[in-house]
Design a protein around this motif. Structure first.
Motif, PDB file in Angstrom:
ATOM      1  N   VAL A  97       4.884 -12.812   9.697  1.00  0.00           N
ATOM      2  CA  VAL A  97       4.997 -11.401  10.387  1.00  0.00           C
ATOM      3  C   VAL A  97       6.563 -11.509  11.075  1.00  0.00           C
ATOM      4  N   MET A  98       7.128 -12.386  11.147  1.00  0.00           N
ATOM      5  CA  MET A  98       8.558 -13.040  11.775  1.00  0.00           C
ATOM      6  C   MET A  98       9.659 -12.633  10.548  1.00  0.00           C
ATOM      7  N   ILE A  99       9.071 -12.748   9.656  1.00  0.00           N
ATOM      8  CA  ILE A  99       9.941 -11.998   8.520  1.00  0.00           C
ATOM      9  C   ILE A  99      10.150 -10.911   7.525  1.00  0.00           C
ATOM     10  N   ILE A 100       8.741 -10.258   8.104  1.00  0.00           N
ATOM     11  CA  ILE A 100       8.610  -8.565   7.692  1.00  0.00           C
ATOM     12  C   ILE A 100       9.830  -8.124   9.202  1.00  0.00           C
ATOM     13  N   MET A 101       8.978  -8.468  10.845  1.00  0.00           N
ATOM     14  CA  MET A 101      10.040  -7.885  11.825  1.00  0.00           C
ATOM     15  C   MET A 101      11.046  -8.338  11.422  1.00  0.00           C
ATOM     16  N   ASN A 102      12.370  -9.197  10.847  1.00  0.00           N
ATOM     17  CA  ASN A 102      13.656  -9.610  10.750  1.00  0.00           C
ATOM     18  C   ASN A 102      14.157  -8.691   9.376  1.00  0.00           C
ATOM     19  N   SER A 103      13.171  -8.461   8.580  1.00  0.00           N
ATOM     20  CA  SER A 103      13.719  -7.948   7.289  1.00  0.00           C
ATOM     21  C   SER A 103      14.181  -6.786   7.528  1.00  0.00           C
ATOM     22  N   GLU A 104      12.867  -5.742   8.522  1.00  0.00           N
ATOM     23  CA  GLU A 104      13.046  -4.528   9.350  1.00  0.00           C
ATOM     24  C   GLU A 104      14.271  -3.990   9.904  1.00  0.00           C
ATOM     25  N   LEU A 105      14.597  -4.907  10.712  1.00  0.00           N
ATOM     26  CA  LEU A 105      16.170  -5.151  11.515  1.00  0.00           C
ATOM     27  C   LEU A 105      16.559  -5.084  11.093  1.00  0.00           C
ATOM     28  N   TYR A 106      17.207  -5.832   9.852  1.00  0.00           N
ATOM     29  CA  TYR A 106      18.397  -6.009   8.583  1.00  0.00           C
ATOM     30  C   TYR A 106      18.433  -4.318   8.194  1.00  0.00           C
ATOM     31  N   VAL A 347      11.733   1.743   4.558  1.00  0.00           N
ATOM     32  CA  VAL A 347      11.880   0.802   5.930  1.00  0.00           C
ATOM     33  C   VAL A 347      10.492   1.250   6.340  1.00  0.00           C
ATOM     34  N   GLY A 348      10.497   2.570   6.209  1.00  0.00           N
ATOM     35  CA  GLY A 348       8.948   3.396   6.952  1.00  0.00           C
ATOM     36  C   GLY A 348       7.940   2.629   5.514  1.00  0.00           C
ATOM     37  N   SER A 349       8.368   2.666   4.017  1.00  0.00           N
ATOM     38  CA  SER A 349       6.876   2.040   3.175  1.00  0.00           C
ATOM     39  C   SER A 349       6.642   0.921   3.336  1.00  0.00           C
ATOM     40  N   ILE A 350       7.833   0.029   3.741  1.00  0.00           N
ATOM     41  CA  ILE A 350       6.852  -1.330   3.545  1.00  0.00           C
ATOM     42  C   ILE A 350       6.826  -2.099   4.764  1.00  0.00           C
ATOM     43  N   PHE A 351       8.483  -1.690   5.778  1.00  0.00           N
ATOM     44  CA  PHE A 351       7.784  -2.859   7.109  1.00  0.00           C
ATOM     45  C   PHE A 351       6.988  -2.686   8.222  1.00  0.00           C
ATOM     46  N   VAL A 352       7.398  -1.208   8.109  1.00  0.00           N
ATOM     47  CA  VAL A 352       6.595  -0.120   9.072  1.00  0.00           C
ATOM     48  C   VAL A 352       4.764  -0.224   9.000  1.00  0.00           C
ATOM     49  N   VAL A 353       4.837   0.072   7.761  1.00  0.00           N
ATOM     50  CA  VAL A 353       3.541   0.298   7.497  1.00  0.00           C
ATOM     51  C   VAL A 353       2.750  -1.137   7.771  1.00  0.00           C
ATOM     52  N   SER A 354       3.838  -2.086   7.326  1.00  0.00           N
ATOM     53  CA  SER A 354       2.650  -3.385   7.717  1.00  0.00           C
ATOM     54  C   SER A 354       2.762  -4.034   9.160  1.00  0.00           C
ATOM     55  N   ALA A 355       3.713  -3.419   9.755  1.00  0.00           N
ATOM     56  CA  ALA A 355       3.710  -3.772  11.497  1.00  0.00           C
ATOM     57  C   ALA A 355       3.292  -2.973  11.833  1.00  0.00           C
ATOM     58  N   SER A 356       3.014  -1.795  11.626  1.00  0.00           N
ATOM     59  CA  SER A 356       2.053  -0.446  12.463  1.00  0.00           C
ATOM     60  C   SER A 356       0.494   0.147  12.149  1.00  0.00           C
ATOM     61  N   PHE A 357       0.372  -0.258  10.385  1.00  0.00           N
ATOM     62  CA  PHE A 357      -1.437   0.293   9.857  1.00  0.00           C
ATOM     63  C   PHE A 357      -1.773  -1.639   9.496  1.00  0.00           C
ATOM     64  N   GLY A 389      -3.007   3.177   4.722  1.00  0.00           N
ATOM     65  CA  GLY A 389      -1.739   2.497   4.445  1.00  0.00           C
ATOM     66  C   GLY A 389      -1.048   1.960   3.534  1.00  0.00           C
ATOM     67  N   ILE A 390      -2.062   1.163   2.917  1.00  0.00           N
ATOM     68  CA  ILE A 390      -1.512   0.586   1.553  1.00  0.00           C
ATOM     69  C   ILE A 390      -1.781   1.476   0.712  1.00  0.00           C
TER      70      ILE A 390
END
Length: 406
Positions: A97-106, A347-357, A389-390
């Motif tokens: 989860v930390m990798i996903i969140m930081n990748s989205e921020l980057y 960002v939406g299709s990979i990271f936001v989908v992961s964190a929000s769905f 989400g998938i």
């Protein structure tokens, strides 16, 4: 997000101090962001009927926010999104989860540079930089200039001032919306474009950009724990989602009625530059990258520092090199791939989908499986959200990468 969170146990619960109105403000500020610039383009990509999917996404992400709240109620020691992941899947879940969140921020930080460069080029279209035989066009030049302006903020260890300025995001978004509406009303643009009913070909792009509009889930646990009366959290989340959805919907409809299918990927790029109201919207937009860039990349830098040995992590020179390296790398990516809409869609299709769905559904099903047996309608609905989400993630990623490559 602190990196040493990987090495500390779940914290002892404490009582927050935020009242209902402050929590509503924080929640709305978490969800209103750069998605506002692209939502008219998203509507043009999908057509009027794609708004059905917009409302569906809003409902599903609201529900996954409630799932995060229910995960926190199971264990009062949970204080953050990372704690929820650890409670469900252990240390590996926390790291993922930390990798996903930081990748989205980057990637969002890269998007901020592109946003700034595009809008400055809109204001000064003839600007360019010549260094001997090397000539850089306006957009590329402004990306470099923006990086130089931002650079001092990357050296700060206390970002509290920028945090306060960035917290005005709700008001900035409202100023941009009202200014663009007034451009259509008073500056001869009008609201006469009919648009397209449905555009199946680019519907996946529209969905990815709609999903970005509800990308605040990593902040939800912090808002919950900051509240004095946590039993009001569901009402806070509902209020935040209604206000956020209404603002995005208003911007989408106003921009699409003004410019139709010719609307740019950022609504401000479609505005006339010789009008005061247009300049109000554009200059307000220009403040967003300046105030938010360092806030986006600081957690990423902190995460990298957390992986260093004790001999290096506290050295100021090492911390400076990490931040300068992150700044340079984002500038290079923004310079080479200046495609704002494709980047935000990824960002939406990979990271936001992961964190929000995906992650809220998985964490809730894993944590609740220890408390109940068998399947019920609620769990089947959660599986339905997970499947959506998938599909949105796979189709959106393919569409975004294809557009970026071609």
């Amino acid at each position: 997000m602190a990196n040493n969170e990987l090495r500390i146990p779940l914290q002892t619960p404490t009582t927050g101090s935020s009242n209902f109105l402050k929590a509503c403000f924080n929640g709305t500020n978490a969800f209103l962001g750069i998605g506002l610039m692209t939502v008219p383009y998203a509507l043009s990509s999908g057509g009027w009927l794609s708004l059905i999917l917009f409302f569906l996404i809003a409902i599903m992400t609201f529900y996954t926010g409630i799932l995060l709240k229910q995960c926190m109620e199971v264990d009062p020691s949970i204080r953050s999104y990372l704690d929820i992941a650890e409670r469900a899947f252990g240390k590996k879940g926390r790291i993922i989860v930390m990798i996903i969140m930081n990748s989205e921020l980057y990637l969002v930080a890269i998007g901020l540079l592109i946003l700034e460069g595009d809008n400055l080029h809109k204001l000064f279209p003839k600007f360019m930089i010549k260094l001997g035989e090397l000539t850089m066009d306006g957009r590329q030049s402004f990306v470099l200039i923006t990086a130089l302006i931002i650079f001092p903020s990357m050296l700060l260890t206390d970002l509290s001032l920028l945090s306060y300025v960035s917290a005005t995001g709700v008001f900035s978004c409202l100023i941009i919306l009202v200014s663009i509406f007034c451009v259509g009303l008073f500056n001869g643009v009008g609201f006469h474009k009919r648009g397209t009913l449905l555009n199946v070909k680019s519907l996946s792009t529209a969905v990815s950009l709609y999903i970005v509009c509800f990308a605040g889930h990593p902040v939800i646990p912090s808002i919950y724990t900051s509240m004095r009366n946590t039993y009001q959290f569901s009402k806070v989340l509902l209020f935040s989602f209604i206000l956020t959805a209404f603002t995005y919907l208003a911007m989408a409809m106003v921009g699409y009625l003004m410019y139709g299918d010719s609307v740019e990927s950022q609504i401000t790029l479609s505005l006339p530059t010789n009008k005061v109201l247009s300049e109000v919207a554009i200059y307000t937009t220009l403040l967003i990258p300046i105030t938010r860039y360092a806030l986006m990349l600081t957690p990423v830098a902190t995460a990298i520092e957390g992986g260093l040995s004790e001999n290096y992590k506290n050295q100021r020179s090492v911390r400076l090199m990490i931040r300068v390296g992150l700044l340079i790398s984002t500038v290079i990516v923004a310079y080479v791939f200046p495609y704002y809409e494709s980047l935000i869609a990824i960002v939406g299709s990979i990271f936001v989908v992961s964190a929000s769905f995906l992650l809220p559904c998985l964490c809730y099903l894993k944590i609740s499986s220890d408390l109940r047996c068998g399947w019920n309608c609620e769990q089947m609905g959660i599986v339905g959200i997970f499947v959506f989400g998938i599909l949105a993630g796979v189709l959106g990623t393919y569409s975004s990468v294809y557009d970026l490559v071609t």
